[in-house]
Every structure is written in C-alpha cells, then in structure tokens.
Design a protein around this motif. Structure first.
Motif, PDB file in Angstrom:
ATOM      1  N   PHE A 280       0.831  -1.207   0.000  1.00 25.41           N
ATOM      2  CA  PHE A 280       0.000   0.000   0.000  1.00 25.41           C
ATOM      3  C   PHE A 280       0.870   1.265   0.000  1.00 25.41           C
ATOM      4  O   PHE A 280       0.503   2.285  -0.593  1.00 25.41           O
ATOM      5  N   ALA A 281       1.997   1.192   0.674  1.00 26.83           N
ATOM      6  CA  ALA A 281       2.863   2.371   0.811  1.00 26.83           C
ATOM      7  C   ALA A 281       3.353   2.891  -0.534  1.00 26.83           C
ATOM      8  O   ALA A 281       3.710   4.069  -0.661  1.00 26.83           O
ATOM      9  N   ALA A 282       3.359   2.030  -1.538  1.00 31.30           N
ATOM     10  CA  ALA A 282       3.801   2.448  -2.874  1.00 31.30           C
ATOM     11  C   ALA A 282       2.719   3.237  -3.618  1.00 31.30           C
ATOM     12  O   ALA A 282       3.000   3.877  -4.628  1.00 31.30           O
ATOM     13  N   LYS A 283       1.493   3.191  -3.124  1.00 39.97           N
ATOM     14  CA  LYS A 283       0.369   3.879  -3.779  1.00 39.97           C
ATOM     15  C   LYS A 283       0.181   5.244  -3.121  1.00 39.97           C
ATOM     16  O   LYS A 283      -0.715   5.466  -2.310  1.00 39.97           O
ATOM     17  N   ARG A 284       1.035   6.181  -3.483  1.00 40.97           N
ATOM     18  CA  ARG A 284       1.105   7.468  -2.794  1.00 40.97           C
ATOM     19  C   ARG A 284      -0.119   8.356  -3.019  1.00 40.97           C
ATOM     20  O   ARG A 284      -0.362   9.273  -2.248  1.00 40.97           O
ATOM     21  N   ARG A 285      -0.862   8.122  -4.080  1.00 43.27           N
ATOM     22  CA  ARG A 285      -2.000   8.991  -4.385  1.00 43.27           C
ATOM     23  C   ARG A 285      -3.302   8.500  -3.748  1.00 43.27           C
ATOM     24  O   ARG A 285      -4.339   9.142  -3.870  1.00 43.27           O
TER      25      ARG A 285
ATOM     26  N   LYS B  54       8.599   5.619   4.903  1.00 37.69           N
ATOM     27  CA  LYS B  54       8.559   6.944   5.517  1.00 37.69           C
ATOM     28  C   LYS B  54       7.199   7.630   5.385  1.00 37.69           C
ATOM     29  O   LYS B  54       6.996   8.695   5.970  1.00 37.69           O
ATOM     30  N   ASN B  55       6.289   7.061   4.605  1.00 38.22           N
ATOM     31  CA  ASN B  55       4.999   7.729   4.391  1.00 38.22           C
ATOM     32  C   ASN B  55       3.880   7.153   5.257  1.00 38.22           C
ATOM     33  O   ASN B  55       2.704   7.339   4.968  1.00 38.22           O
ATOM     34  N   LEU B  56       4.265   6.450   6.327  1.00 37.26           N
ATOM     35  CA  LEU B  56       3.273   5.966   7.285  1.00 37.26           C
ATOM     36  C   LEU B  56       3.197   6.918   8.476  1.00 37.26           C
ATOM     37  O   LEU B  56       4.217   7.420   8.955  1.00 37.26           O
TER      38      LEU B  56
END
Length: 408
Positions: A328-333, A354-356
């Motif tokens: 899921f972390a790869a789906k930034r949008r 880093k986007n969690l």
C-alpha cells in the motif's frame, strides 16, 4: 427520497461540482430557507403524470359517469385524482415565481442557474395568461385544457421541473440539518492533502473530536490501541465524513479540505459470509483482492481496514500486515487508514517506509480500571490490559467457583 438515494449511490467526482453543491446548501443554511411547497401533494402529481393513456384525457365536454365508464375514459375516482393533481400543479407553478424572487439571487450566486432553469421550464409548460385563468373553483373546460398541457403536450417539461424541485427539497433539508447540528461544509481541492480538524462521529453523544492530515508524504495511518479505545468509532467518523464530502454535504467537523477520490472502500466489523461458506479471513482476502485490482488500475482510493487480518493466526497476521501495508505504501495517491492489534508489525514498517503515520488511542489505568481518552496520539501503543479486564470481570474466579461446586 429517490433523489437523495441517487445522491448517496452516485457521489460526485468533480471538485467544481462538489463545491457548487456544497455552496448551494451552505447558502440555504445561512439564510434559513424552508421548502415552500410542503402542502403540495407530489405523490398525487407523480401518479397523475404516470398515466399517459389517451383514453383517460379529460374531455372538453362534460360527460356523465355512465358515458365515461362505457368509453373507458375515466372513472369517478380517477377524475378526483386528476382534479387534485392539476390543482396542486397550478398552485405549485403559481408559487414558484414568488419563491425564486424571494431568494434574491445574484447572477454569480450558487443557485442562480438552477432558479433560472426552473422559471424557464415553468414558461415552457404553460403561459402566465392561461395559468392566471384559474382562480377559485376549477371549471371543467379549464381542467380539460390543463390536463392536455400537463399530462400530454408538456409532460417532459413538468417532469424536469419536478426533478429540480426534488433537488431543492434535498438541499433545504440538508441545510436545515447542517444548521441545527453545526456541521461544516468541506472544500473539495485539486491538491492531494486531506485535512480535517475537529472530526467527530455525528451519532455519538458528547463525541470527542480529533484532527488528521494525510497526503503524499504521509498517506497511511497505522492505527493501534486497545479494544474499546475508540479505533472503530474514529474510522467510522472519518469514513462518514469522506463519503458525505463526496456528496457535497456538510460533515461533523470543525473544518475539512479533501482531495476528490475515485472511490471509497471501508472494511469495518466485517462478518463471515455464511452464504458463500467463506471464513472471516477469506472474506478479508476477497476484499483485499478487490482493492488491489482497483489500485492496480491506477485509481486513487480512500481505503479503511479495521483490524486487518484478525481472522487468522498471529504469525500469518504479522507477516501479511507487513507485506500488504508495505505494498500500500507504494500507492502514494491513495489514502489508507489501517487499524491492527499486531503492534509488532509497526516497528518493522516504520523502518521500511517513511509515508506511514503512526497513531494510537491510549488507555489510562486508574487503579485496575481502564479509562479511554479517545484522543489520537502519535506513536504505537504498548497498552496490554486484556488480563486486567478479564480479572475485573472475575472470569477466572467464576470458573473456579463452578469447578469447586462440581467437586462438592
């Protein structure tokens, strides 16, 4: 009711359209305007318009009941319905112009275009001269002429006008609710940031409010907390707000700005599927598969999973949580909110992505009694109070007492 259901079934996907609808409702809420046609029997009008049988036309010549029955024109009960529907339509059309004028809308105001369209449809339907001929009792010749105009010649215009009025009814009803409940109107934005301040559940009495911000840099909430700490309620609050926002409706919050998503998927309190013979875990997997397909097609989604993988054993849940949340972390949008009791997975994910955004709902122990604040905090919970609650409820003592009684 049909228009409101349609709005729920088909949320808007355009920021301009969303802000326009929200602006209309917000204007009506500020002005405190009530629906002006509460006495009009719309059900009777709809039933009347649905009958397009030429044989049911009101004849210009007054006929006896016997003649009407023999010629299959209209029975007496049908004539009463026709008379009532036409009278309602005439009163509605007469009152429409006064209502639109009372709004005092400027050319650039939100509802101006709709109001002009309604007046144009009214003029398409019937001339002012003919409409003004009705005063007091509706005589038979005029009834016949109105029937020909409303039900046959200009029926489409009448139906279009009614649809505008049904939308108006929804807008005014929602505006009244927003005013009474102090809801705010969210702003749809082209940016990818979701900002909600003072979010709370609209159906929870004395609800505790929370604020969240999600976007490209932090588009996943990894939520932990003990049972009863408020995780599900928070996720429901956020999901309801996002859905209502995509309808252009007000939300239970202090402020909200949101990106327009391609879809919303929530998995909260997922039941087993007895009809399919599916276990809880398999039902979770099927839901994940559906989400994965949508994401693989490039859609930007708002996704909520409550206690992900609670339907399987701890080891599999741990490994699956790391793998799936990592993907899921790869789906930034897209935006994700995932709650779990597998807190050990959080430390691994924190090191890898880093986007969690790691949030938890704390439990405070006052003696042996857990107290829940329902206020989000940053981090991963280390609350482990399951045995405390079991002991508080005297589960083991009850079992021991039962064993002793059997022994006697």
């Amino acid at each position: 009711a049909a228009v409101l259901e349609e709005m729920f079934r088909y949320p808007l996907r355009d920021a301009t359209a969303l802000n326009k609808r929200g602006g209309i409702i917000q204007h009506f809420a500020a002005e405190g305007i009530a629906f002006p046609f509460s006495s009009i029997d719309f059900d009777t009008i709809e039933a009347y318009l649905s009958n397009t049988d030429e044989r049911s036309k009101v004849s210009a010549q007054d006929q006896s009941i016997k003649s009407k029955l023999s010629n299959l024109i209209v029975a007496n009960t049908d004539m009463l319905l026709i008379h009532k529907a036409i009278t309602s339509l005439v009163e509605l059309l007469k009152g429409l112009h006064s209502f639109v004028q009372s709004l005092k809308l400027e050319p650039n105001s939100f509802y101006y275009e709709e109001s002009i369209t309604m007046l144009a449809l009214k003029e398409e339907t019937i001339s002012v001269r003919l409409l003004d001929q009705h005063s007091g009792k509706l005589h038979h010749d005029l009834l016949s002429e109105y029937d020909m105009i409303f039900r046959f010649r200009n029926r489409d215009s009448v139906k279009k006008l009614l649809r505008h009025l049904y939308h108006l009814d929804v807008y005014l009803a929602v505006a009244k609710t927003a005013q009474e409940r102090h809801f705010v109107f969210p702003k749809a934005s082209e940016c990818e940031e979701l900002v909600i301040e003072g979010l709370y559940h609209p159906q929870v009495k004395n609800a505790v409010a929370n604020s969240v911000q999600l976007g490209n840099n932090k588009n996943i909430i990894f939520l932990t907390g003990a049972n009863m700490a408020g995780k599900s309620t928070f996720m429901k609050s956020l999901s309801v707000a996002m859905y209502l926002a995509h309808m252009g409706f007000p939300v239970a919050a202090g402020r909200m700005e949101f990106p327009v998503m391609d879809g919303i998927y929530t998995n909260i309190n997922l039941p087993d599927s007895l009809g399919m013979g599916a276990s809880h875990f398999y039902a979770e997997v099927l839901g994940l598969k559906k989400v994965a397909k949508e994401l693989s097609e490039g859609k930007n989604l708002f996704i909520v999973f409550d206690e992900l993988f609670r339907g399987t054993n701890v080891k599999d849940a741990y490994e699956a949580t790391i793998a799936v949340v990592g993907a899921f972390a790869a789906k930034r949008r897209s935006i994700f909110v995932i709650s779990t009791h597998i807190i050990e997975a959080g430390e691994i994910l924190k090191a890898q992505h880093k986007n969690l955004q790691f949030l938890y709902l704390p439990t405070i122990m006052k003696g042996s009694k857990p107290v829940y604040t329902y206020i989000l905090k940053e981090g991963i919970t280390n609350d482990r109070h399951g045995m405390v609650i079991i002991n508080n409820e005297r589960i083991l003592e009850i079992l021991e007492e039962g064993t002793n009684q059997i022994g006697k």
